[in-house]
Design an enzyme around this catalytic site. Structure first.
Site, mmCIF file in Angstrom:
data_model
loop_
_atom_site.group_PDB
_atom_site.id
_atom_site.type_symbol
_atom_site.label_atom_id
_atom_site.label_comp_id
_atom_site.label_asym_id
_atom_site.label_seq_id
_atom_site.Cartn_x
_atom_site.Cartn_y
_atom_site.Cartn_z
ATOM 1 N N ARG A 77 -47.325 -30.343 -39.489
ATOM 2 C CA ARG A 77 -46.139 -31.294 -39.807
ATOM 3 C C ARG A 77 -46.681 -32.180 -41.160
ATOM 4 O O ARG A 77 -45.973 -32.770 -41.671
ATOM 5 C CB ARG A 77 -46.067 -32.401 -38.687
ATOM 6 C CG ARG A 77 -44.735 -32.158 -38.154
ATOM 7 C CD ARG A 77 -44.473 -33.418 -37.085
ATOM 8 N NE ARG A 77 -43.170 -33.662 -36.564
ATOM 9 C CZ ARG A 77 -42.723 -33.032 -35.282
ATOM 10 N NH1 ARG A 77 -43.407 -32.251 -34.814
ATOM 11 N NH2 ARG A 77 -41.523 -33.352 -35.033
ATOM 12 N N ARG B 88 -37.596 -40.802 -38.684
ATOM 13 C CA ARG B 88 -38.266 -39.390 -38.398
ATOM 14 C C ARG B 88 -37.824 -38.278 -39.772
ATOM 15 O O ARG B 88 -38.696 -37.412 -40.208
ATOM 16 C CB ARG B 88 -37.851 -38.652 -37.109
ATOM 17 C CG ARG B 88 -38.623 -39.351 -35.910
ATOM 18 C CD ARG B 88 -37.877 -39.173 -34.749
ATOM 19 N NE ARG B 88 -37.844 -37.929 -34.221
ATOM 20 C CZ ARG B 88 -37.183 -37.112 -33.418
ATOM 21 N NH1 ARG B 88 -36.138 -37.807 -32.763
ATOM 22 N NH2 ARG B 88 -37.412 -35.806 -32.848
#
Ligand code: AMP
Length: 208
Positions: free
Chosen positions: A86, A162
């Site tokens: 990520r 997010r």
């Protein structure tokens, strides 16, 4: 087969990962699922992770990398990494321990993602995800019977954070895998079956 699944929150990575793993017998390694399990068990890691995850932030690279390494060491016949790497730093760490065949990037326009996220109901036991429109009777998971929940990070506010984190920290990975010649771009704004077909077509005949 060694795969990485990329995409913004709500793109359908988990759903497609489950389908692909079932088809090929690949080991599904979802860092989000692993972290939520730690949270449910209230382990020391789970308690630290809960604060970060519920605010839409990332868990430190080294912590997630250690979890992933333990799993891929045991996955002799390949793995599918769902939600890892990520950050660019996680992608570099991964490259020190293994090569991957494809990085599958599932993309969906942002206005659709918010809608998907707020409509999402999740099983805290087996992590199956349902849309409000396909909820089983009584809101119990069809697979394991647990009561479905709304994930704490599936609120509109946390989803916005997010997305911000995704754009800043995760999107650079797409270019990294493109430069490596590993990237498969998938349009995730269609039916689950159509998304799966695109992924299979991307693997090519040698793999399928
Ligand atoms: P997911 O289920 O993949 O959407 O992950 C839920 C949350 O877990 C993310 O928003 C992060 O807070 C955390 N998380 C999952 N995977 C990673 C990762 N590779 N690195 C850091 N944090 C992660």
């Amino acid at each position: 087969m060694k795969l990485v699944f990329l995409g913004p929150p709500g793109a359908g990575k988990g759903t497609q990962a489950e389908r692909i793993c079932k088809r090929f017998g690949t080991v599904h390694i979802s860092t989000g699922d692993m972290l939520r399990h730690e949270m449910e068990m209230q382990t020391p890691l789970g308690k630290i992770a809960a604060e970060l995850i519920n605010d839409g932030h990332l868990v430190p690279d080294e912590v997630v990398f250690r979890m992933v390494c333990e799993r891929i060491e045991k996955a002799e016949h390949g793995f599918l990494l769902d939600g890892f790497p990520r950050t660019l730093s996680q992608a570099h760490m991964l490259a020190t321990v293994t090569d991957i065949d494809f990085a599958v990037n599932i993309d969906v326009p942002k206005d659709r993602l918010i809608n998907r996220i707020v409509r999402r109901r999740s099983c805290p036991e087996c992590e199956t995800v349902y849309d409000l429109g396909e909820l089983p009777n009584g809101e119990f998971c069809k697979k394991c019977g647990r009561k479905l929940v709304i994930r704490k990070d599936d609120t509109p506010e946390t989803a916005q954070e997010r997305f911000r984190v995704y754009a800043e920290r995760t999107m650079p990975i797409i270019r990294y895998y493109e430069a490596e010649g590993k990237l498969l771009n998938i349009n995730g704004d269609c039916s689950k079956d159509d998304v799966e077909k695109q992924i299979l077509a991307g693997f090519g005949e040698d793999m399928v």
